[in-house]
Design an enzyme around this catalytic site. Structure first.
Site, PDB file in Angstrom:
ATOM      1  N   GLY A  55       0.812  -1.206   0.000  1.00 28.90           N
ATOM      2  CA  GLY A  55       0.000   0.000   0.000  1.00 28.90           C
ATOM      3  C   GLY A  55       0.844   1.253   0.000  1.00 28.90           C
ATOM      4  O   GLY A  55       2.017   1.237   0.375  1.00 28.90           O
ATOM      5  N   LYS A  56       0.230   2.344  -0.445  1.00 27.20           N
ATOM      6  CA  LYS A  56       0.889   3.646  -0.441  1.00 27.20           C
ATOM      7  C   LYS A  56      -0.067   4.680   0.107  1.00 27.20           C
ATOM      8  O   LYS A  56      -1.271   4.626  -0.145  1.00 27.20           O
ATOM      9  CB  LYS A  56       1.339   4.040  -1.850  1.00 27.20           C
ATOM     10  CG  LYS A  56       2.451   3.177  -2.416  1.00 27.20           C
ATOM     11  CD  LYS A  56       2.904   3.677  -3.775  1.00 27.20           C
ATOM     12  CE  LYS A  56       4.035   2.825  -4.324  1.00 27.20           C
ATOM     13  NZ  LYS A  56       4.507   3.313  -5.647  1.00 27.20           N
ATOM     14  N   GLY A  57       0.471   5.634   0.863  1.00 30.50           N
ATOM     15  CA  GLY A  57      -0.351   6.690   1.443  1.00 30.50           C
ATOM     16  C   GLY A  57       0.373   8.014   1.416  1.00 30.50           C
ATOM     17  O   GLY A  57       1.457   8.146   0.826  1.00 30.50           O
ATOM     18  N   GLY A  58      -0.233   9.010   2.059  1.00 28.50           N
ATOM     19  CA  GLY A  58       0.338  10.339   2.057  1.00 28.50           C
ATOM     20  C   GLY A  58       1.635  10.445   2.825  1.00 28.50           C
ATOM     21  O   GLY A  58       2.422  11.365   2.602  1.00 28.50           O
ATOM     22  N   GLY A  60       3.878   7.697   3.274  1.00 24.10           N
ATOM     23  CA  GLY A  60       4.901   6.740   2.912  1.00 24.10           C
ATOM     24  C   GLY A  60       4.334   5.502   2.257  1.00 24.10           C
ATOM     25  O   GLY A  60       3.153   5.443   1.903  1.00 24.10           O
ATOM     26  N   THR A  61       5.186   4.505   2.100  1.00 24.07           N
ATOM     27  CA  THR A  61       4.827   3.250   1.457  1.00 24.07           C
ATOM     28  C   THR A  61       4.868   2.122   2.480  1.00 24.07           C
ATOM     29  O   THR A  61       5.743   2.093   3.348  1.00 24.07           O
ATOM     30  CB  THR A  61       5.807   2.932   0.316  1.00 24.07           C
ATOM     31  OG1 THR A  61       5.812   4.025  -0.615  1.00 24.07           O
ATOM     32  CG2 THR A  61       5.406   1.663  -0.412  1.00 24.07           C
ATOM     33  N   VAL A  62       3.913   1.199   2.378  1.00 24.31           N
ATOM     34  CA  VAL A  62       3.824   0.069   3.305  1.00 24.31           C
ATOM     35  C   VAL A  62       4.275  -1.195   2.584  1.00 24.31           C
ATOM     36  O   VAL A  62       3.830  -1.485   1.473  1.00 24.31           O
ATOM     37  CB  VAL A  62       2.387  -0.115   3.832  1.00 24.31           C
ATOM     38  CG1 VAL A  62       2.321  -1.282   4.817  1.00 24.31           C
ATOM     39  CG2 VAL A  62       1.907   1.170   4.500  1.00 24.31           C
ATOM     40  N   LYS A  76       5.773   0.400   7.442  1.00 20.77           N
ATOM     41  CA  LYS A  76       5.544   1.674   6.754  1.00 20.77           C
ATOM     42  C   LYS A  76       6.815   2.500   6.784  1.00 20.77           C
ATOM     43  O   LYS A  76       7.324   2.839   7.848  1.00 20.77           O
ATOM     44  CB  LYS A  76       4.391   2.448   7.398  1.00 20.77           C
ATOM     45  CG  LYS A  76       4.130   3.792   6.693  1.00 20.77           C
ATOM     46  CD  LYS A  76       2.809   4.405   7.095  1.00 20.77           C
ATOM     47  CE  LYS A  76       2.813   4.894   8.515  1.00 20.77           C
ATOM     48  NZ  LYS A  76       1.578   5.640   8.827  1.00 20.77           N
ATOM     49  N   ASP A 171      -7.970  11.454  11.228  1.00 23.24           N
ATOM     50  CA  ASP A 171      -7.923  10.984   9.841  1.00 23.24           C
ATOM     51  C   ASP A 171      -8.681   9.665   9.685  1.00 23.24           C
ATOM     52  O   ASP A 171      -8.175   8.699   9.115  1.00 23.24           O
ATOM     53  CB  ASP A 171      -6.467  10.813   9.395  1.00 23.24           C
ATOM     54  CG  ASP A 171      -6.328  10.823   7.869  1.00 23.24           C
ATOM     55  OD1 ASP A 171      -7.266  11.292   7.183  1.00 23.24           O
ATOM     56  OD2 ASP A 171      -5.289  10.359   7.370  1.00 23.24           O
TER      57      ASP A 171
END
Length: 361
Positions: A55-58, A60-62, A76, A171
């Protein structure tokens, strides 16, 4: 002169070191010595050189990884450090204080120079958004969605009322609700969280935080009220309404109009009046499932009241979700144009005394 120069350099070094050690970030990390800390080299081994992205988010990357004892973890890697590393510290300090079935477990962290990472328990079913998006083929039945919504409510209730220090998440959204192999939900990603004393209800924010579509109105405009733990309640309400398909329904009026009358709860109220509240499920569900869908709708509408004081606290939200549909009235219709005066703290909708059976349209 040489001795004076060397002495001056030593004094500057000592002062700089003292200031660095007194920085809140370092003080917070000193309290985490009992938690496993990994070097960046160890993180590379755990993730097999970051070979499997999950997964990717605001922030960083997991990556998927395995600890040296064989346990599967989600790692993460933070890509940047906004607010002087506050996101990283927020997540470490808040999650290290939690222990709840509906909160993701923190297993360790990496603080190796400029490289930072956070390790969580690995949840096989990923995040909730892939189950409720319009493009998803993974459909969940009403009862499963209800159990997930109730679990998220219990997790937030724990953060707000069960921890030694209240944690406001800021969030809440489908991407931050993870599901284990039994579809038990766990609230994750506390990079925007703020810690406060239990009785401290008002929070000071230097900037708006959250995800558009889930941010409470008071976070970006003081005309709606003060920022508090009730901001999470609003985000939770939007999450629940999305889970049952309310946000996904598009009408010609909504698409054609840019006025506040097109704000989506308007047509939700109309559908409730007409006995329609099964947008995601159609007419093939049972009577019991229809009642569950309606209860989720009413709870969601209570949670997105524009004035924070008119929203129930999360402990009351749990009671509403667990209680009878007959005990719930239709809440006042929300509007982006805030004109009604907020209820006082001593009203029947305050945190100490809650009674949602006396308000109707």
């Amino acid at each position: 002169m040489g001795a004076t120069f060397i002495t001056g350099c030593l004094l500057c070094f000592m002062i700089r070191k003292k200031r660095t050690s007194n920085h809140p970030r370092h003080q917070n990390l000193k309290g985490l010595v009992e938690m496993k800390q990994y070097s960046y080299a160890e993180v590379r081994k755990i993730t097999k050189s970051f070979s499997h992205t999950v997964g990717k988010g605001g922030f960083g990357t997991v990556y998927e990884g395995h600890l040296f004892d064989g346990r599967k973890v989600a790692v993460k890697i933070l890509k940047d450090f906004k607010r002087n590393g506050e996101d990283f510290i927020n997540e470490i300090t808040s999650m290290s204080q939690t222990s709840h079935v509906n909160i993701v477990s923190l297993l360790g962290f990496c603080y190796d120079g400029s490289r930072r990472a956070i390790m969580y328990e690995f949840l096989e079913n990923g995040s909730l958004d892939q189950f409720i998006s319009k493009k998803s083929s993974l459909n969940l039945d009403v009862n499963t969605l209800y159990r997930i919504a109730l679990g998220v409510a219990r997790g937030l209730d724990y953060l707000h009322h069960g921890c030694r220090t209240r944690i406001v998440h800021f969030d809440i959204k489908p991407q931050n609700v993870l599901l284990d192999e039994n579809l038990c939900p766990k609230v994750s990603d506390s990079g925007l969280a703020k810690l406060c004393q239990k009785r401290e209800s008002i929070l000071s924010l230097q900037d708006a935080r959250g995800t558009i579509g889930y941010i409470a109105p008071e976070v970006f405009s003081g005309m709606y009220g003060r920022v508090s733990h009730k901001s999470d309640v609003y985000s939770y309400g939007m999450l629940v309404l999305e889970m049952i398909g309310a946000q996904n329904k598009e009408t010609e009026e909504t698409v054609a109009s840019n006025s506040s009358s097109a704000y989506f709860p308007d047509w939700i109220y109309k559908d409730l009046e007409n006995g329609e509240h099964t947008w995601k499920f159609g007419d093939e569900i049972t009577r019991e499932e229809k009642e569950i869908a309606k209860k989720m709708t009413l709870v969601g509408l209570w949670c997105i009241q524009p004035c924070p004081l008119n929203r129930p606290p999360m402990n009351r939200v749990v009671e509403m979700m667990e209680g009878s549909l007959d005990a719930l009235e239709v809440p006042p219709k929300p509007s982006l144009q805030f004109s009604a005066a907020p209820l006082p703290e001593s009203s029947s909708l305050s945190e100490e005394k809650s009674d949602y059976s006396g308000v109707s349209i």
